[in-house]
Design a protein around this motif. Structure first.
Motif, PDB file in Angstrom:
ATOM      1  N   LYS A 226      -5.287  -0.682  -3.788  1.00 33.86           N
ATOM      2  CA  LYS A 226      -5.373   0.041  -4.024  1.00 33.86           C
ATOM      3  C   LYS A 226      -6.403   0.263  -4.113  1.00 33.86           C
ATOM      4  CE  LYS A 226      -3.440  -2.507  -8.834  1.00 33.86           C
ATOM      5  NZ  LYS A 226      -3.972  -3.337  -9.272  1.00 33.86           N
ATOM      6  N   ALA A 227      -7.304  -0.604  -3.172  1.00 33.21           N
ATOM      7  CA  ALA A 227      -8.484  -0.346  -2.418  1.00 33.21           C
ATOM      8  C   ALA A 227      -8.424   0.669  -1.069  1.00 33.21           C
ATOM      9  CB  ALA A 227      -9.288  -1.475  -1.718  1.00 33.21           C
ATOM     10  N   VAL A 228      -7.594   0.772  -1.105  1.00 34.81           N
ATOM     11  CA  VAL A 228      -6.786   1.760   0.270  1.00 34.81           C
ATOM     12  C   VAL A 228      -6.682   3.301  -0.950  1.00 34.81           C
ATOM     13  CG1 VAL A 228      -5.105   2.813   1.836  1.00 34.81           C
ATOM     14  CG2 VAL A 228      -5.737   0.654   2.324  1.00 34.81           C
ATOM     15  N   LEU A 229      -6.551   3.189  -1.848  1.00 38.64           N
ATOM     16  CA  LEU A 229      -5.847   4.234  -2.594  1.00 38.64           C
ATOM     17  C   LEU A 229      -7.220   4.864  -3.267  1.00 38.64           C
ATOM     18  CD1 LEU A 229      -3.755   6.366  -3.940  1.00 38.64           C
ATOM     19  CD2 LEU A 229      -3.888   4.673  -5.578  1.00 38.64           C
ATOM     20  N   LYS A 230      -8.070   3.997  -2.923  1.00 35.98           N
ATOM     21  CA  LYS A 230      -9.696   4.435  -4.064  1.00 35.98           C
ATOM     22  C   LYS A 230     -10.235   5.333  -2.963  1.00 35.98           C
ATOM     23  CE  LYS A 230     -13.887   2.923  -5.962  1.00 35.98           C
ATOM     24  NZ  LYS A 230     -14.139   1.276  -6.124  1.00 35.98           N
ATOM     25  N   GLN A 231      -9.941   4.690  -1.401  1.00 36.32           N
ATOM     26  CA  GLN A 231     -10.847   5.589  -0.365  1.00 36.32           C
ATOM     27  C   GLN A 231      -9.875   6.624  -0.101  1.00 36.32           C
ATOM     28  OE1 GLN A 231     -13.858   4.940   0.531  1.00 36.32           O
ATOM     29  NE2 GLN A 231     -13.591   2.534  -0.871  1.00 36.32           N
ATOM     30  N   LEU A 232      -8.507   7.266  -0.432  1.00 38.31           N
ATOM     31  CA  LEU A 232      -8.910   8.277  -0.214  1.00 38.31           C
ATOM     32  C   LEU A 232      -8.847   8.866  -1.269  1.00 38.31           C
ATOM     33  CD1 LEU A 232      -4.596   6.822   1.667  1.00 38.31           C
ATOM     34  CD2 LEU A 232      -6.890   7.674   2.807  1.00 38.31           C
ATOM     35  N   ARG A 233      -8.735   8.966  -2.625  1.00 36.77           N
ATOM     36  CA  ARG A 233      -9.345   9.324  -3.955  1.00 36.77           C
ATOM     37  C   ARG A 233     -10.952  10.095  -3.209  1.00 36.77           C
ATOM     38  NH1 ARG A 233      -5.171   6.644  -8.540  1.00 36.77           N
ATOM     39  NH2 ARG A 233      -4.190   8.576  -8.366  1.00 36.77           N
ATOM     40  N   LYS A 234     -11.886   9.238  -2.591  1.00 35.77           N
ATOM     41  CA  LYS A 234     -12.928  10.033  -2.779  1.00 35.77           C
ATOM     42  C   LYS A 234     -13.283  10.383  -1.990  1.00 35.77           C
ATOM     43  CE  LYS A 234     -16.343   6.163  -2.172  1.00 35.77           C
ATOM     44  NZ  LYS A 234     -17.302   4.873  -2.112  1.00 35.77           N
ATOM     45  N   LYS A 235     -14.808  11.280  -2.251  1.00 39.27           N
ATOM     46  CA  LYS A 235     -14.659  12.655  -1.291  1.00 39.27           C
ATOM     47  C   LYS A 235     -15.144  12.218  -0.257  1.00 39.27           C
ATOM     48  CE  LYS A 235     -17.049  16.946  -2.013  1.00 39.27           C
ATOM     49  NZ  LYS A 235     -18.316  17.833  -1.791  1.00 39.27           N
ATOM     50  N   LYS A 236     -16.148  11.161  -0.656  1.00 37.06           N
ATOM     51  CA  LYS A 236     -16.612  10.213   1.170  1.00 37.06           C
ATOM     52  C   LYS A 236     -16.548   9.631   0.829  1.00 37.06           C
ATOM     53  CE  LYS A 236     -21.138  10.194   3.659  1.00 37.06           C
ATOM     54  NZ  LYS A 236     -22.554  10.059   3.047  1.00 37.06           N
ATOM     55  N   MET A 237     -15.984   8.777   2.313  1.00 37.44           N
ATOM     56  CA  MET A 237     -15.261   7.182   2.496  1.00 37.44           C
ATOM     57  C   MET A 237     -16.739   6.343   2.777  1.00 37.44           C
ATOM     58  SD  MET A 237     -11.236   6.892   3.343  1.00 37.44           S
ATOM     59  CE  MET A 237     -12.010   7.435   5.590  1.00 37.44           C
ATOM     60  N   SER A 238     -16.447   5.455   1.370  1.00 40.30           N
ATOM     61  CA  SER A 238     -17.126   4.214   1.513  1.00 40.30           C
ATOM     62  C   SER A 238     -17.546   3.359   3.463  1.00 40.30           C
ATOM     63  CB  SER A 238     -17.053   2.947   1.214  1.00 40.30           C
ATOM     64  OG  SER A 238     -16.664   3.231  -0.016  1.00 40.30           O
ATOM     65  N   VAL A 239     -18.044   2.364   4.059  1.00 37.89           N
ATOM     66  CA  VAL A 239     -18.022   2.171   5.424  1.00 37.89           C
ATOM     67  C   VAL A 239     -17.523   1.046   6.062  1.00 37.89           C
ATOM     68  CG1 VAL A 239     -19.470   1.681   7.505  1.00 37.89           C
ATOM     69  CG2 VAL A 239     -20.311   3.366   5.861  1.00 37.89           C
TER      70      VAL A 239
ATOM     71  N   THR B 165       0.680  -1.238   0.001  1.00 33.86           N
ATOM     72  CA  THR B 165       0.098  -0.359   0.087  1.00 33.86           C
ATOM     73  C   THR B 165       1.475   1.234  -0.069  1.00 33.86           C
ATOM     74  OG1 THR B 165      -1.245  -0.694   1.469  1.00 33.86           O
ATOM     75  CG2 THR B 165      -2.194   0.963   1.389  1.00 33.86           C
ATOM     76  N   ALA B 166       1.882   1.292   0.415  1.00 38.71           N
ATOM     77  CA  ALA B 166       3.041   2.450   0.649  1.00 38.71           C
ATOM     78  C   ALA B 166       3.644   2.576  -0.464  1.00 38.71           C
ATOM     79  CB  ALA B 166       3.991   2.360   1.484  1.00 38.71           C
ATOM     80  N   VAL B 167       3.835   1.426  -1.684  1.00 32.60           N
ATOM     81  CA  VAL B 167       4.542   1.493  -2.966  1.00 32.60           C
ATOM     82  C   VAL B 167       3.283   2.516  -3.389  1.00 32.60           C
ATOM     83  CG1 VAL B 167       5.127   0.406  -4.480  1.00 32.60           C
ATOM     84  CG2 VAL B 167       6.099  -0.170  -2.509  1.00 32.60           C
ATOM     85  N   LEU B 168       2.006   1.754  -3.682  1.00 30.35           N
ATOM     86  CA  LEU B 168       0.744   2.143  -4.290  1.00 30.35           C
ATOM     87  C   LEU B 168       0.621   3.926  -4.010  1.00 30.35           C
ATOM     88  CD1 LEU B 168      -1.694  -0.913  -4.269  1.00 30.35           C
ATOM     89  CD2 LEU B 168      -0.496   0.142  -6.630  1.00 30.35           C
ATOM     90  N   LEU B 169       0.303   4.033  -2.974  1.00 29.36           N
ATOM     91  CA  LEU B 169       0.005   5.917  -2.151  1.00 29.36           C
ATOM     92  C   LEU B 169       1.236   6.538  -2.681  1.00 29.36           C
ATOM     93  CD1 LEU B 169      -1.348   4.660   1.560  1.00 29.36           C
ATOM     94  CD2 LEU B 169      -2.651   4.848  -1.474  1.00 29.36           C
ATOM     95  N   ALA B 170       2.584   5.811  -2.510  1.00 30.30           N
ATOM     96  CA  ALA B 170       3.672   6.785  -3.219  1.00 30.30           C
ATOM     97  C   ALA B 170       3.844   7.129  -4.570  1.00 30.30           C
ATOM     98  CB  ALA B 170       5.355   6.444  -2.662  1.00 30.30           C
ATOM     99  N   ASN B 171       3.153   5.788  -5.468  1.00 27.95           N
ATOM    100  CA  ASN B 171       3.558   5.858  -6.691  1.00 27.95           C
ATOM    101  C   ASN B 171       2.195   7.151  -7.099  1.00 27.95           C
ATOM    102  OD1 ASN B 171       5.847   4.621  -6.892  1.00 27.95           O
ATOM    103  ND2 ASN B 171       4.648   2.919  -7.563  1.00 27.95           N
ATOM    104  N   SER B 172       1.721   7.460  -6.147  1.00 27.58           N
ATOM    105  CA  SER B 172       0.593   8.040  -7.306  1.00 27.58           C
ATOM    106  C   SER B 172       0.487   9.420  -5.910  1.00 27.58           C
ATOM    107  CB  SER B 172      -0.957   7.544  -6.344  1.00 27.58           C
ATOM    108  OG  SER B 172      -0.922   7.824  -5.019  1.00 27.58           O
ATOM    109  N   GLY B 173       1.681   9.983  -6.156  1.00 28.55           N
ATOM    110  CA  GLY B 173       2.231  11.219  -5.274  1.00 28.55           C
ATOM    111  C   GLY B 173       1.796  11.224  -4.028  1.00 28.55           C
ATOM    112  N   MET B 174       1.736  10.653  -3.083  1.00 30.51           N
ATOM    113  CA  MET B 174       1.531  10.709  -1.635  1.00 30.51           C
ATOM    114  C   MET B 174       2.347  10.596  -0.686  1.00 30.51           C
ATOM    115  SD  MET B 174      -2.523   8.630  -1.034  1.00 30.51           S
ATOM    116  CE  MET B 174      -3.529   9.735  -2.082  1.00 30.51           C
ATOM    117  N   LYS B 175       2.972  11.017   0.195  1.00 28.17           N
ATOM    118  CA  LYS B 175       3.775  10.952   0.948  1.00 28.17           C
ATOM    119  C   LYS B 175       3.458  10.083   2.097  1.00 28.17           C
ATOM    120  CE  LYS B 175       8.644  12.778   2.930  1.00 28.17           C
ATOM    121  NZ  LYS B 175       8.216  13.948   3.558  1.00 28.17           N
ATOM    122  N   VAL B 176       3.950   9.015   2.775  1.00 25.95           N
ATOM    123  CA  VAL B 176       3.477   7.871   2.954  1.00 25.95           C
ATOM    124  C   VAL B 176       4.802   7.409   4.291  1.00 25.95           C
ATOM    125  CG1 VAL B 176       2.679   5.611   3.088  1.00 25.95           C
ATOM    126  CG2 VAL B 176       2.430   6.597   1.383  1.00 25.95           C
TER     127      VAL B 176
END
Ligand SMILES: NC(=O)c1ccc[n+]([C@@H]2O[C@H](COP(=O)([O-])OP(=O)(O)OC[C@H]3O[C@@H](n4cnc5c(N)ncnc54)[C@H](OP(=O)(O)O)[C@@H]3O)[C@@H](O)[C@H]2O)c1
Length: 265
Positions: A220-233, A18-29
């Motif tokens: 990928k599921a984590v990244l999707k939630q971090l990008r959503k305006k309102k996270m799923s439950v 997850t850290a790699v995916l987030l960092a590759n998408s421009g986040m600082k982890v």
């Protein structure tokens, strides 16, 4: 603006991927673990040494992030491990240790981040629970219980934090091929009346886990939630595990338990 994320359990498996995916998408982890390492060197990943059972270490990690970045946008409570053995022969000490890391470790992590999130008026909390939070398997009852408790905490907290700008979501993975299988502690002594069933059960769960999803699926599921305006439950990655989650809701309890028992013991 770069998203600043703290993930626990970043030294291997789901956390590392997850850290790699987030960092590759421009986040600082900031990737925390007892080893304090990351399997890959990446300019967007900062390994931190911390034990989620240590409040001081968690507070120091959050202070460091805020000092360096000026804020913290999200925390992923992922650190965890499993124990294995029948309820009858597992000591209370082992049962409590399971809850310490999988439930209280995440609670301590959330407590360390909440003051920052509240002061900022925003923050995202993602807990990595398990499909076993909604589907109890024999001989992993304490793991299931700790994950069920963490799921309840996440959903209760989501309601309590309504209107604060702080959101909560839980991701419930099915079988994922990671170090988790090797690290799992067997609490069962040999020679109990459960021996034959335990052997069958262990063979099945180890085969399922080692042939399970790649940890990137959860990332990928984590990244999707971090990008959503309102996270799923609740998020159960992959269609087959989603179907399992649905079955747990619609099958009568007695059918559900009989089916699981015939498959797993
Ligand atoms: N693998 C699966 O099939 C599966 C399925 C559903 C849910 N999960 C959950 O997914 C999460 C990640 O597991 P994984 O499969 O990626 O297993 P893993 O490869 O064994 O990773 C576990 C991570 O947690 C860290 N950790 C364990 N205890 C810790 C502690 N006290 N303080 C800080 N870090 C700690 C470990 O790092 P250090 O040893 O360096 O501390 C490691 O980075 C766990 O919560 C697990 O319950 C896994």
């Amino acid at each position: 603006m770069e998203t600043i994320v703290l993930i626990t359990g970043g030294s291997s498996g789901i956390g590392a991927a997850t850290a790699v995916l987030l960092a590759n998408s421009g986040m600082k982890v900031y990737a925390g673990s007892r080893r304090g390492t990351s399997p890959v060197t990446h300019k967007g990943i900062v390994p931190i040494t911390l034990d989620v059972n240590d409040e001081e270490a968690l507070k120091a990690a959050v202070d460091k992030i805020v000092a360096e970045e000026g804020r913290l946008d999200a925390v992923i409570c992922n650190a965890g491990n499993g124990i294995y053995g029948p309820v009858e022969y597992t000591s209370e000490k082992d049962a409590r240790a399971q809850f310490e890391t999988c439930f209280f470790g995440s609670l301590k992590t959330i407590h360390a981040c909440l003051p920052v999130f509240r002061a900022q008026g925003h923050g995202r909390i993602i807990t990595i629970t398990s499909v076993m939070a909604v589907l109890q398997l024999p001989f992993q009852v304490y793991y299931s219980s700790a994950k069920a408790a963490l799921l309840a905490l996440t959903e209760g907290l989501r309601m309590e934090l309504k209107g604060t700008g702080i959101q909560c979501c839980s991701i419930l993975p099915g079988d994922v091929a990671t170090e988790f299988t090797q690290v799992r502690k067997n609490t069962a002594p040999d020679g109990t009346p459960y021996d034959a069933r335990i052997r069958k059960n262990l063979q099945k769960i180890e085969k399922d886990e080692l042939g399970g999803m790649k940890p990137e699926v959860i990332g990928k599921a984590v990244l999707k939630q971090l990008r959503k305006k309102k996270m799923s439950v609740r998020v159960i990655p992959r269609i087959d595990y989603k179907a399992v989650g649905l079955l747990t809701r619609i099958l009568p309890e007695s059918w559900k338990l009989a089916l699981i028992n015939s498959l797993y013991s």
